[in-house]
Design a protein around this motif. Structure first.
Motif, mmCIF file in Angstrom:
data_model
loop_
_atom_site.group_PDB
_atom_site.id
_atom_site.type_symbol
_atom_site.label_atom_id
_atom_site.label_comp_id
_atom_site.label_asym_id
_atom_site.label_seq_id
_atom_site.Cartn_x
_atom_site.Cartn_y
_atom_site.Cartn_z
ATOM 1 N N PHE A 44 0.819 -1.209 0.000
ATOM 2 C CA PHE A 44 0.000 0.000 0.000
ATOM 3 C C PHE A 44 0.856 1.264 0.000
ATOM 4 O O PHE A 44 0.408 2.318 -0.414
ATOM 5 C CB PHE A 44 -0.924 0.028 1.218
ATOM 6 C CG PHE A 44 -2.213 -0.688 0.999
ATOM 7 C CD1 PHE A 44 -2.941 -0.508 -0.154
ATOM 8 C CD2 PHE A 44 -2.705 -1.554 1.960
ATOM 9 C CE1 PHE A 44 -4.144 -1.169 -0.352
ATOM 10 C CE2 PHE A 44 -3.902 -2.220 1.782
ATOM 11 C CZ PHE A 44 -4.615 -2.024 0.616
ATOM 12 N N SER A 65 -2.541 -4.774 -4.665
ATOM 13 C CA SER A 65 -2.711 -5.130 -3.255
ATOM 14 C C SER A 65 -4.186 -5.136 -2.852
ATOM 15 O O SER A 65 -4.650 -6.046 -2.169
ATOM 16 C CB SER A 65 -1.947 -4.152 -2.363
ATOM 17 O OG SER A 65 -0.575 -4.220 -2.633
ATOM 18 N N THR A 73 -0.435 -0.649 -5.574
ATOM 19 C CA THR A 73 -1.521 -0.405 -4.625
ATOM 20 C C THR A 73 -2.806 -1.068 -5.108
ATOM 21 O O THR A 73 -3.512 -1.726 -4.328
ATOM 22 C CB THR A 73 -1.744 1.115 -4.444
ATOM 23 O OG1 THR A 73 -0.520 1.713 -4.050
ATOM 24 C CG2 THR A 73 -2.810 1.387 -3.414
#
Length: 198
Positions: A63, A73, A70
């Motif tokens: 993150f 994730s 990101t």
């Protein structure tokens, strides 16, 4: 006279089944526990619980990265959480269904003689027995599919997170393929033929 003798034999068989049904349920439970124990040992050898934690940890650590990592994730966390919740709901539903079948089992065994009197076949008892066996077996199938895919996705996620997402996406497809292989459809297990159930 022969008809009354046959009816008496069916009623005696029905009475015996009332008491025998709980032994059948206990035997199914023991076999299910043994099967899930094997899957549990496989999961421990492959360290599936640690793999799930590692996937979450790796995804959360990403993150801090900008852009694509990101998003990757977020998708990985979402998919892993979704499949954990999905399989929990499967197990909960299956548990409720099996428990309901156990509760109504005396009623099914009592109607055995009535069902058998008509055409000399006990369709209700056969369908009931098939359903309780298959509802129990499907838990082992789900556990195996989940363990194999999580273990594989965990290994792949450390190298290539995008492929891990594809593995998670294939998890539902693998479940459908497994259901088709074992003749398990959405309506139940009508295609499965058990040799000892007439």
């Amino acid at each position: 006279m022969a008809m009354y003798k046959k009816m008496l034999v069916n009623w005696l068989a029905s009475l015996v089944l009332v008491f025998l049904m709980y032994l059948i349920v206990i035997a199914i439970s023991i076999l299910l526990k043994q099967g899930l124990g094997i899957v549990q040992k496989l999961a421990e050898v492959w360290k599936v619980e640690t793999i799930e934690e590692d996937i979450y940890r790796g995804a959360i650590e990403n993150f801090t990265a900008k852009g694509y990592n990101t998003m990757t994730s977020v998708v990985i966390i979402y998919m892993l959480t979704w499949y954990q919740a999905k399989f929990f709901m499967y197990y909960l539903r299956r548990t409720l269904e099996v428990n309901f079948l156990i509760v109504v089992s005396p009623l099914v065994t009592i109607t055995y003689s009535i069902d058998k009197a008509g055409d000399n076949k006990a369709q209700a008892f056969g369908a009931f027995l098939k359903e309780i066996i298959m509802k129990s077996v499907v838990q082992i199938i789900h556990a195996i599919v989940y363990v194999v895919f999580i273990a594989t996705a965990g290994v792949v996620a450390t190298v290539q997170p995008i492929l891990a997402i594809l593995f998670f996406a294939a998890l539902s497809r693998a479940e459908k393929i497994t259901r088709k292989v074992f003749s398990i459809d959405e309506d139940g297990f009508q295609k499965v033929k058990l040799p000892f159930v007439s």
